[in-house]
Motif scaffolding. Structure first.
Motif, PDB file in Angstrom:
ATOM      1  N   ALA A  83       0.857  -1.194   0.000  1.00 39.61           N
ATOM      2  CA  ALA A  83       0.000   0.000   0.000  1.00 39.61           C
ATOM      3  C   ALA A  83       0.886   1.234   0.000  1.00 39.61           C
ATOM      4  O   ALA A  83       1.949   1.254   0.608  1.00 39.61           O
ATOM      5  CB  ALA A  83      -0.906   0.001   1.222  1.00 39.61           C
ATOM      6  N   GLN A  84       0.441   2.240  -0.713  1.00 40.39           N
ATOM      7  CA  GLN A  84       1.132   3.517  -0.737  1.00 40.39           C
ATOM      8  C   GLN A  84       0.148   4.578  -0.267  1.00 40.39           C
ATOM      9  O   GLN A  84      -1.064   4.384  -0.362  1.00 40.39           O
ATOM     10  CB  GLN A  84       1.593   3.842  -2.161  1.00 40.39           C
ATOM     11  N   PHE A  85       0.661   5.669   0.217  1.00 37.89           N
ATOM     12  CA  PHE A  85      -0.206   6.762   0.625  1.00 37.89           C
ATOM     13  C   PHE A  85      -0.224   7.801  -0.482  1.00 37.89           C
ATOM     14  O   PHE A  85       0.796   8.369  -0.842  1.00 37.89           O
ATOM     15  CB  PHE A  85       0.260   7.370   1.951  1.00 37.89           C
ATOM     16  N   VAL A  86      -1.400   8.009  -1.049  1.00 42.36           N
ATOM     17  CA  VAL A  86      -1.569   8.937  -2.162  1.00 42.36           C
ATOM     18  C   VAL A  86      -2.036  10.278  -1.584  1.00 42.36           C
ATOM     19  O   VAL A  86      -3.098  10.349  -0.955  1.00 42.36           O
ATOM     20  CB  VAL A  86      -2.596   8.396  -3.175  1.00 42.36           C
ATOM     21  N   PRO A  87      -1.253  11.342  -1.790  1.00 46.99           N
ATOM     22  CA  PRO A  87      -1.647  12.640  -1.235  1.00 46.99           C
ATOM     23  C   PRO A  87      -2.866  13.216  -1.940  1.00 46.99           C
ATOM     24  O   PRO A  87      -3.059  13.010  -3.138  1.00 46.99           O
ATOM     25  CB  PRO A  87      -0.408  13.513  -1.470  1.00 46.99           C
ATOM     26  N   PHE A  88      -3.695  13.910  -1.192  1.00 46.33           N
ATOM     27  CA  PHE A  88      -4.853  14.618  -1.743  1.00 46.33           C
ATOM     28  C   PHE A  88      -5.066  15.884  -0.935  1.00 46.33           C
ATOM     29  O   PHE A  88      -4.431  16.083   0.097  1.00 46.33           O
ATOM     30  CB  PHE A  88      -6.102  13.725  -1.767  1.00 46.33           C
ATOM     31  N   GLY A  89      -5.931  16.743  -1.417  1.00 44.32           N
ATOM     32  CA  GLY A  89      -6.246  17.974  -0.699  1.00 44.32           C
ATOM     33  C   GLY A  89      -5.041  18.885  -0.549  1.00 44.32           C
ATOM     34  O   GLY A  89      -4.239  19.047  -1.475  1.00 44.32           O
ATOM     35  N   ALA A  90      -4.881  19.477   0.631  1.00 45.29           N
ATOM     36  CA  ALA A  90      -3.803  20.435   0.878  1.00 45.29           C
ATOM     37  C   ALA A  90      -2.428  19.793   0.720  1.00 45.29           C
ATOM     38  O   ALA A  90      -1.501  20.423   0.204  1.00 45.29           O
ATOM     39  CB  ALA A  90      -3.948  21.048   2.270  1.00 45.29           C
ATOM     40  N   LEU A  91      -2.282  18.534   1.138  1.00 44.76           N
ATOM     41  CA  LEU A  91      -0.995  17.848   0.991  1.00 44.76           C
ATOM     42  C   LEU A  91      -0.630  17.719  -0.484  1.00 44.76           C
ATOM     43  O   LEU A  91       0.516  17.964  -0.873  1.00 44.76           O
ATOM     44  CB  LEU A  91      -1.030  16.478   1.657  1.00 44.76           C
ATOM     45  N   HIS A  92      -1.594  17.362  -1.325  1.00 40.00           N
ATOM     46  CA  HIS A  92      -1.340  17.257  -2.765  1.00 40.00           C
ATOM     47  C   HIS A  92      -0.932  18.616  -3.333  1.00 40.00           C
ATOM     48  O   HIS A  92      -0.001  18.714  -4.130  1.00 40.00           O
ATOM     49  CB  HIS A  92      -2.568  16.728  -3.500  1.00 40.00           C
ATOM     50  N   THR A  93      -1.622  19.661  -2.916  1.00 40.59           N
ATOM     51  CA  THR A  93      -1.284  21.006  -3.379  1.00 40.59           C
ATOM     52  C   THR A  93       0.136  21.368  -2.980  1.00 40.59           C
ATOM     53  O   THR A  93       0.912  21.877  -3.785  1.00 40.59           O
ATOM     54  CB  THR A  93      -2.274  22.039  -2.816  1.00 40.59           C
ATOM     55  N   ALA A  94       0.499  21.079  -1.736  1.00 47.33           N
ATOM     56  CA  ALA A  94       1.844  21.402  -1.257  1.00 47.33           C
ATOM     57  C   ALA A  94       2.910  20.629  -2.022  1.00 47.33           C
ATOM     58  O   ALA A  94       3.935  21.191  -2.421  1.00 47.33           O
ATOM     59  CB  ALA A  94       1.950  21.096   0.235  1.00 47.33           C
ATOM     60  N   LEU A  95       2.668  19.365  -2.264  1.00 51.29           N
ATOM     61  CA  LEU A  95       3.651  18.540  -2.965  1.00 51.29           C
ATOM     62  C   LEU A  95       3.708  18.852  -4.452  1.00 51.29           C
ATOM     63  O   LEU A  95       4.712  18.553  -5.107  1.00 51.29           O
ATOM     64  CB  LEU A  95       3.334  17.056  -2.751  1.00 51.29           C
ATOM     65  N   SER A  96       2.658  19.449  -4.993  1.00 51.49           N
ATOM     66  CA  SER A  96       2.603  19.759  -6.423  1.00 51.49           C
ATOM     67  C   SER A  96       3.258  21.086  -6.778  1.00 51.49           C
ATOM     68  O   SER A  96       3.436  21.389  -7.949  1.00 51.49           O
ATOM     69  CB  SER A  96       1.153  19.795  -6.904  1.00 51.49           C
ATOM     70  N   CYS A  97       3.573  21.893  -5.767  1.00 53.21           N
ATOM     71  CA  CYS A  97       4.187  23.187  -6.039  1.00 53.21           C
ATOM     72  C   CYS A  97       5.544  22.992  -6.695  1.00 53.21           C
ATOM     73  O   CYS A  97       6.289  22.076  -6.354  1.00 53.21           O
ATOM     74  CB  CYS A  97       4.336  23.996  -4.754  1.00 53.21           C
ATOM     75  N   LYS A  98       5.840  23.853  -7.629  1.00 55.29           N
ATOM     76  CA  LYS A  98       7.098  23.779  -8.354  1.00 55.29           C
ATOM     77  C   LYS A  98       8.246  24.210  -7.451  1.00 55.29           C
ATOM     78  O   LYS A  98       8.049  24.949  -6.489  1.00 55.29           O
ATOM     79  CB  LYS A  98       7.053  24.693  -9.586  1.00 55.29           C
ATOM     80  N   GLY A  99       9.436  23.750  -7.774  1.00 58.71           N
ATOM     81  CA  GLY A  99      10.611  24.107  -6.992  1.00 58.71           C
ATOM     82  C   GLY A  99      10.751  25.615  -6.853  1.00 58.71           C
ATOM     83  O   GLY A  99      10.610  26.346  -7.814  1.00 58.71           O
ATOM     84  N   GLY A 100      11.009  26.069  -5.663  1.00 69.02           N
ATOM     85  CA  GLY A 100      11.170  27.492  -5.409  1.00 69.02           C
ATOM     86  C   GLY A 100       9.881  28.223  -5.087  1.00 69.02           C
ATOM     87  O   GLY A 100       9.917  29.340  -4.592  1.00 69.02           O
ATOM     88  N   GLU A 101       8.733  27.603  -5.378  1.00 68.74           N
ATOM     89  CA  GLU A 101       7.457  28.251  -5.061  1.00 68.74           C
ATOM     90  C   GLU A 101       7.240  28.189  -3.551  1.00 68.74           C
ATOM     91  O   GLU A 101       7.397  27.145  -2.934  1.00 68.74           O
ATOM     92  CB  GLU A 101       6.314  27.531  -5.782  1.00 68.74           C
TER      93      GLU A 101
END
Length: 117
Positions: A83-101
């Motif tokens: 099993a893996q933990f798939v981020p969603f919501g605020a965590l997904h948004t945080a992890l999706s930010c581009k480098g330096g953002e």
């Protein structure tokens, strides 16, 4: 006694002082706790600081979140090996930010969260 790598500092400031002085502190990635009575504008100030910094503003409510919210949703791998933990919501948004953002992540009423969160 505080260690040389982290130090707890408590002070009372006005909203204007907070808006002026908090961005440089956050740019250094120093965690900050803003406390005050309900309705004094802590959330509005945090949002305003995010805009000043040109940062993504995230707001989470740990007191009402499920344990999967901050960790991610358990999901079986494509090979069905683990099993893996798939981020969603605020965590997904945080992890999706581009480098330096930059992100200002406001944890609303985190003192009311359960230990599992």
């Amino acid at each position: 006694m505080a260690s040389s790598t982290s130090e707890l500092i408590a002070m009372t400031v006005t909203p204007q002082q907070l808006i002026r002085n908090l961005p440089p502190i956050l740019k250094q990635r120093i965690p900050v706790i803003i406390s005050g009575m309900p309705g004094v504008g802590k959330s509005d100030i945090t949002d305003q600081i995010s805009r000043i910094m040109g940062a993504t503003s995230l707001v989470s409510h740990p007191g009402t979140e499920d344990v999967t919210d901050p960790k991610g949703m358990p999901w079986m791998s494509s090979e069905w090996e683990c099993a893996q933990f798939v981020p969603f919501g605020a965590l997904h948004t945080a992890l999706s930010c581009k480098g330096g953002e930059e992100i200002v992540w406001h944890l609303e009423d985190f003192g009311h969260a359960t230990e599992s969160v």
